[in-house]
Design a protein around this motif. Structure first.
Motif, short mmCIF file in Angstrom:
data_model
loop_
_atom_site.label_atom_id
_atom_site.label_comp_id
_atom_site.label_asym_id
_atom_site.label_seq_id
_atom_site.Cartn_x
_atom_site.Cartn_y
_atom_site.Cartn_z
N ALA A 1 5.19 -2.39 5.12
CA ALA A 1 4.46 -3.02 4.18
C ALA A 1 3.21 -2.66 4.43
O ALA A 1 2.14 -2.57 3.53
CB ALA A 1 4.35 -4.65 4.61
N ASN A 2 2.73 -1.99 5.59
CA ASN A 2 1.39 -1.49 5.89
C ASN A 2 0.80 -0.14 5.57
O ASN A 2 0.15 0.45 5.98
CB ASN A 2 1.01 -1.94 7.48
N GLY A 3 2.43 0.63 4.89
CA GLY A 3 2.22 1.78 4.82
C GLY A 3 2.61 2.94 5.94
O GLY A 3 2.18 3.87 5.63
N THR A 4 2.91 2.38 7.19
CA THR A 4 3.28 3.21 8.29
C THR A 4 4.60 3.70 8.30
O THR A 4 5.21 2.98 7.82
CB THR A 4 2.86 2.46 9.48
N PHE A 5 4.68 4.63 9.19
CA PHE A 5 6.17 5.19 9.29
C PHE A 5 6.12 5.85 10.43
O PHE A 5 5.31 6.14 11.23
CB PHE A 5 6.27 6.25 8.19
N ASP A 6 7.42 6.00 11.07
CA ASP A 6 7.70 6.86 12.03
C ASP A 6 9.06 7.36 12.04
O ASP A 6 10.09 6.91 11.41
CB ASP A 6 7.76 6.05 13.57
N SER B 1 1.35 -1.92 -8.81
CA SER B 1 0.76 -2.99 -8.26
C SER B 1 0.31 -2.52 -6.80
O SER B 1 1.05 -1.58 -6.21
CB SER B 1 1.70 -4.02 -7.96
N ALA B 2 -0.65 -2.87 -6.46
CA ALA B 2 -1.37 -2.47 -4.92
C ALA B 2 -0.45 -2.88 -3.93
O ALA B 2 -0.30 -4.32 -3.99
CB ALA B 2 -2.92 -2.77 -4.87
N GLN B 3 -0.41 -2.33 -2.99
CA GLN B 3 0.45 -2.62 -1.89
C GLN B 3 -0.32 -3.05 -0.79
O GLN B 3 -1.44 -2.83 -0.64
CB GLN B 3 1.31 -1.23 -1.23
N GLN C 1 12.60 7.88 20.28
CA GLN C 1 11.25 7.57 19.62
C GLN C 1 10.48 8.57 20.30
O GLN C 1 9.43 8.53 19.55
CB GLN C 1 11.22 6.11 19.82
N GLN C 2 10.51 9.16 21.42
CA GLN C 2 9.68 10.22 21.94
C GLN C 2 9.40 11.25 21.12
O GLN C 2 8.41 11.96 21.07
CB GLN C 2 9.94 10.36 23.46
N ASN C 3 10.59 11.86 20.35
CA ASN C 3 10.54 12.73 19.35
C ASN C 3 10.54 12.31 18.21
O ASN C 3 11.25 12.40 17.36
CB ASN C 3 12.08 13.69 19.65
N ALA C 4 9.32 11.53 18.02
CA ALA C 4 9.13 11.21 16.45
C ALA C 4 7.73 11.29 16.16
O ALA C 4 6.59 11.47 17.03
CB ALA C 4 9.44 9.78 16.37
N VAL C 5 7.34 11.43 14.99
CA VAL C 5 5.98 11.63 14.26
C VAL C 5 5.63 10.24 13.50
O VAL C 5 6.41 9.73 12.93
CB VAL C 5 5.79 12.84 13.41
N ARG C 6 4.42 9.78 13.85
CA ARG C 6 3.95 8.55 13.24
C ARG C 6 2.75 8.86 12.21
O ARG C 6 1.97 9.75 12.41
CB ARG C 6 3.62 7.66 14.23
N GLY C 7 2.65 7.93 11.35
CA GLY C 7 1.56 8.08 10.37
C GLY C 7 1.33 7.04 9.39
O GLY C 7 2.04 5.91 9.61
N GLN C 8 0.58 7.19 8.38
CA GLN C 8 0.49 5.79 7.30
C GLN C 8 0.22 6.73 5.98
O GLN C 8 -0.07 7.80 5.90
CB GLN C 8 -0.86 5.12 7.67
N GLY D 1 -7.73 7.49 -3.82
CA GLY D 1 -8.47 6.96 -4.92
C GLY D 1 -8.88 5.66 -4.54
O GLY D 1 -9.86 5.04 -4.80
N THR D 2 -7.85 5.02 -3.76
CA THR D 2 -8.02 3.56 -3.77
C THR D 2 -7.80 3.20 -2.14
O THR D 2 -8.36 2.17 -1.79
CB THR D 2 -6.78 2.71 -4.54
N ASN D 3 -7.23 4.12 -1.66
CA ASN D 3 -6.80 3.85 -0.23
C ASN D 3 -5.77 2.72 0.03
O ASN D 3 -5.69 2.18 1.20
CB ASN D 3 -8.11 3.46 0.82
N ASN D 4 -5.10 2.26 -1.18
CA ASN D 4 -4.00 1.36 -0.83
C ASN D 4 -3.02 1.64 -0.10
O ASN D 4 -2.59 2.71 -0.11
CB ASN D 4 -3.55 1.01 -2.21
N ARG D 5 -2.32 0.69 0.89
CA ARG D 5 -1.34 1.29 1.69
C ARG D 5 -0.04 1.25 0.84
O ARG D 5 0.26 0.13 0.26
CB ARG D 5 -1.22 0.44 3.09
N LEU D 6 0.85 2.20 1.04
CA LEU D 6 2.02 2.30 -0.11
C LEU D 6 3.10 1.73 0.97
O LEU D 6 3.56 2.64 1.96
CB LEU D 6 2.17 3.63 -0.65
#
Length: 228
Positions: free
Chosen positions: A57-62, A226-228, A22-29, A34-39
């Motif tokens: 569900a919050n649109g985050t990833f790693d 549908s908005a997430q 996990q140390q060699n990982a990139v994280r983000g959202q 236009g809406t800033n809905n989390r996908l």
């Protein structure tokens, strides 16, 4: 006692390997423009090491990556985005909705064999009785989620392979945007495609066109995502 000791050492080793990876990982959202809905359920693919991940569900990833890697973000109804990793800071990805909420048929029309392309996902999704990390570990849970995603994608591509613009357009007198909206509104299910022959599909399309003609003009639109 020795067995228990060995078991604990094995568990600690597996956890250590997971932390190191996990140390060699990139994280983000990922958010919608236009809406800033989390996908949620955006597929993130590293083209350099063939790693894949899904946004939560919050649109985050790693995802496992190093400097210089290229990440591709894709989701039905959105324009795919590409990111070159010039640094490993937290990323904020904005995805733009397509002008019409249609599936990306051209992409999904390509041959897709996730078991061959991503064997690591299927290996990590397995559960072993004496390995708690395969039951509760993040990697294992993420792998099982990806496996379900791939199973759904295979079904959607099966539909795309028979419910094409050329075929549908040869049966109904619709073109351009009207044809696209019609196909979106009356897209058949995987179960129907699997259980019926071409003749039944033609009947289904004709029946759907009759329903289309009965719709008031304001109903002939593509449902909003549908908005997430």
């Amino acid at each position: 006692m020795m067995k228990l000791r060995y078991y604990l050492i094995l568990c600690i080793s597996l956890i250590s390997l997971t932390v190191k990876a996990q140390q060699n990982a990139v994280r983000g959202q990922v958010i919608e423009a236009g809406t800033n809905n989390r996908l949620a359920d955006v597929l993130v693919r590293n083209t350099n090491n063939n790693q894949v991940a899904l946004t939560t569900a919050n649109g985050t990833f790693d995802i496992r990556a190093v400097l210089g890697n290229i990440l591709i973000f894709s989701s039905p109804g959105y324009v795919s985005d590409t990111l070159y990793l010039a640094d490993m800071r937290y990323k904020s990805i904005t995805m733009t909705p397509l002008g019409i909420a249609l599936r990306e048929v051209n992409v999904r029309g390509q041959r897709f064999d996730p078991r061959a392309e991503y064997p690591q996902v299927y290996q990590k999704s397995k559960v072993y009785v004496l390995s708690p990390t395969t039951w509760f570990g993040k990697e294992a849970k993420d792998a099982r989620r990806l496996k379900r995603y791939f199973e759904h994608e295979e079904k959607e591509r099966r539909i795309d392979s028979v419910f094409t613009k050329v075929y549908v357009g040869s049966i109904v007198p619709l073109k351009g945007r009207d044809l696209e909206i019609f196909m979106n509104l009356y897209r058949p299910t995987y179960e129907f495609v699997r259980s019926n022959a071409a003749e039944s599909m033609a009947v289904y399309i004709n029946d759907s066109y009759k329903k289309w003609l009965a719709l008031p003009p304001e109903k002939r639109t593509v449902p909003k995502l549908s908005a997430q």
